[in-house]
Design a protein around this motif. Structure first.
Motif, PDB file in Angstrom:
ATOM      1  N   GLY A 112     -25.286  23.603  21.053  1.00 21.60           N
ATOM      2  CA  GLY A 112     -24.072  24.215  21.587  1.00 21.60           C
ATOM      3  C   GLY A 112     -22.822  23.499  21.141  1.00 21.60           C
ATOM      4  O   GLY A 112     -22.818  22.732  20.181  1.00 21.60           O
ATOM      5  N   TYR A 140     -14.179  31.040  23.769  1.00 20.17           N
ATOM      6  CA  TYR A 140     -15.372  30.231  23.983  1.00 20.17           C
ATOM      7  C   TYR A 140     -16.386  30.746  24.991  1.00 20.17           C
ATOM      8  O   TYR A 140     -17.467  30.183  25.093  1.00 20.17           O
ATOM      9  CB  TYR A 140     -14.955  28.810  24.373  1.00 20.17           C
ATOM     10  N   ILE A 141     -16.089  31.791  25.760  1.00 22.54           N
ATOM     11  CA  ILE A 141     -17.102  32.268  26.702  1.00 22.54           C
ATOM     12  C   ILE A 141     -17.962  33.338  26.067  1.00 22.54           C
ATOM     13  O   ILE A 141     -17.603  33.930  25.052  1.00 22.54           O
ATOM     14  CB  ILE A 141     -16.482  32.783  28.022  1.00 22.54           C
ATOM     15  N   SER A 142     -19.076  33.591  26.677  1.00 16.79           N
ATOM     16  CA  SER A 142     -20.017  34.594  26.187  1.00 16.79           C
ATOM     17  C   SER A 142     -19.342  35.957  26.142  1.00 16.79           C
ATOM     18  O   SER A 142     -18.621  36.330  27.067  1.00 16.79           O
ATOM     19  CB  SER A 142     -21.223  34.640  27.126  1.00 16.79           C
ATOM     20  N   PRO A 143     -19.564  36.731  25.074  1.00 19.54           N
ATOM     21  CA  PRO A 143     -18.895  38.029  24.960  1.00 19.54           C
ATOM     22  C   PRO A 143     -19.306  39.023  26.037  1.00 19.54           C
ATOM     23  O   PRO A 143     -18.625  40.001  26.262  1.00 19.54           O
ATOM     24  CB  PRO A 143     -19.298  38.521  23.570  1.00 19.54           C
ATOM     25  N   GLY A 144     -20.412  38.777  26.752  1.00 12.64           N
ATOM     26  CA  GLY A 144     -20.856  39.679  27.807  1.00 12.64           C
ATOM     27  C   GLY A 144     -20.078  39.525  29.105  1.00 12.64           C
ATOM     28  O   GLY A 144     -20.235  40.310  30.027  1.00 12.64           O
TER      29      GLY A 144
END
Length: 186
Positions: A112, A140-144
């Motif tokens: 990561g 930086y966060i998850s695209p979901g």
């Protein structure tokens, strides 16, 4: 990670360096900045909608990148606002020289990456800090994860996912400085 993360032992005493220095990719110099400081984005990392300089009104740990990529440097004000003999004005603390200290870094660690923000940028609730925070999360966060809403800026929305059941809890906090608070609907 932000600020003094992992610089304190469980009993509250300071460590010499970050306990997570290898994860963060930075090393603590043992010093802090002045109360007023700025995060200065590097030219190649700042999108047009984000201000190149983002102010902070709390001391920042002075850190140097070891393995991390520096995305922004710390900048001291041209005049120290706490120096009553030489300060410019209560409303003006223009940025001075860019320091050698990292303000925002990205470090690859294991499978990561770790993003570290040294200054307390989000302690000021102004548009520049909010736009920067939104941009940083989008990077930086998850695209979901949904990070947009039609709610007014005063509404804080938190989504919690249960680790026991397949359920989510959505929390809304409507906090406004002016009273009485205006009701938010729909």
């Amino acid at each position: 990670a932000t600020g003094l993360t992992s610089l304190l032992n469980v009993d509250g005493t300071h460590t010499q360096d970050f306990l997570l220095a290898d994860v963060l990719g930075v090393s603590y110099s043992g010093q802090q900045s002045n109360r007023v400081n700025y995060l200065c984005m590097k030219e190649d990392t700042v999108p047009p909608q984000i201000s190149k300089m983002i102010s902070s009104n709390r001391p920042s740990p002075l850190v140097r990148a070891t393995t991390a990529k520096v995305l922004a440097y710390l900048v001291d004000p041209l005049f120290d606002p706490d120096d009553r003999q030489h300060w410019a004005s209560i409303h003006s603390n223009p940025p001075g020289q860019i320091t050698e200290y990292a303000a925002l870094t990205e470090n690859q660690y294991g499978k990561g990456r770790c993003v570290y923000l040294a200054p307390a940028t989000f302690s000021i609730p102004h548009d520049a800090q909010k736009s920067f925070g939104k941009w940083l999360l989008e990077q930086y966060i998850s695209p979901g994860i949904v990070i947009s809403t039609n709610a007014p800026p005063c509404v804080e929305i938190t989504l919690l996912k249960s680790i026991i059941k397949n359920v989510h809890l959505v929390c809304f906090v409507n906090y406004q400085r002016e009273l009485p608070n205006i009701i938010v609907r729909d």
